[in-house]
Design an enzyme around this catalytic site. Structure first.
Site, PDB file in Angstrom:
ATOM      1  CB  CYS A  31      -0.902  -0.076   1.233  1.00  0.00           C
ATOM      2  SG  CYS A  31      -1.668   1.465   1.736  1.00  0.00           S
ATOM      3  CB  CYS A  34       0.506   1.632   4.116  1.00  0.00           C
ATOM      4  SG  CYS A  34      -1.237   1.161   4.009  1.00  0.00           S
TER       5      CYS A  34
END
Length: 106
Positions: A31, A34
């Site tokens: 991600c 993230c």
């Protein structure tokens, strides 16, 4: 304090039974947002050392926890206080927004 890896095995002790608030980051290695959030969380963990724990839950490895907290988008930050979720934010957040969330729960 460093950011701690949280799993289903240590979740109860590290988060629910913690004597200080715990900011949990539900994330995945693939991600992008993230990855952008990781250094921000490390800074917050250092600045709040002794008054706040910061933990990370890998949703790909800890699906049980992801389902338990109904994680549908990542990154998802959940602030726990006295073993209960008291604040939540989905998606990338600036350091100022995260700090405001932590301060607001004191």
């Amino acid at each position: 304090m460093t950011v701690q890896n949280v799993t289903a095995t240590n979740f109860e002790n590290e988060v629910l039974r913690s004597n200080m608030p715990v900011l949990v980051d539900f994330f995945a290695n693939w991600c992008g947002p993230c990855k952008m959030l990781a250094p921000v969380l490390r800074e917050i963990a250092e600045e709040y050392d002794g008054t706040l724990k910061v933990g990370k839950v890998n949703v790909d490895e800890q699906m049980e926890l992801a389902m338990r907290f109904q994680v549908s988008s990542i990154p998802m930050l959940v602030l726990f206080k006295n073993g209960k979720p008291v604040a939540q934010a989905v998606g990338f957040r600036s350091k100022a927004e995260i700090v405001a969330m932590v301060e607001g729960a004191k």
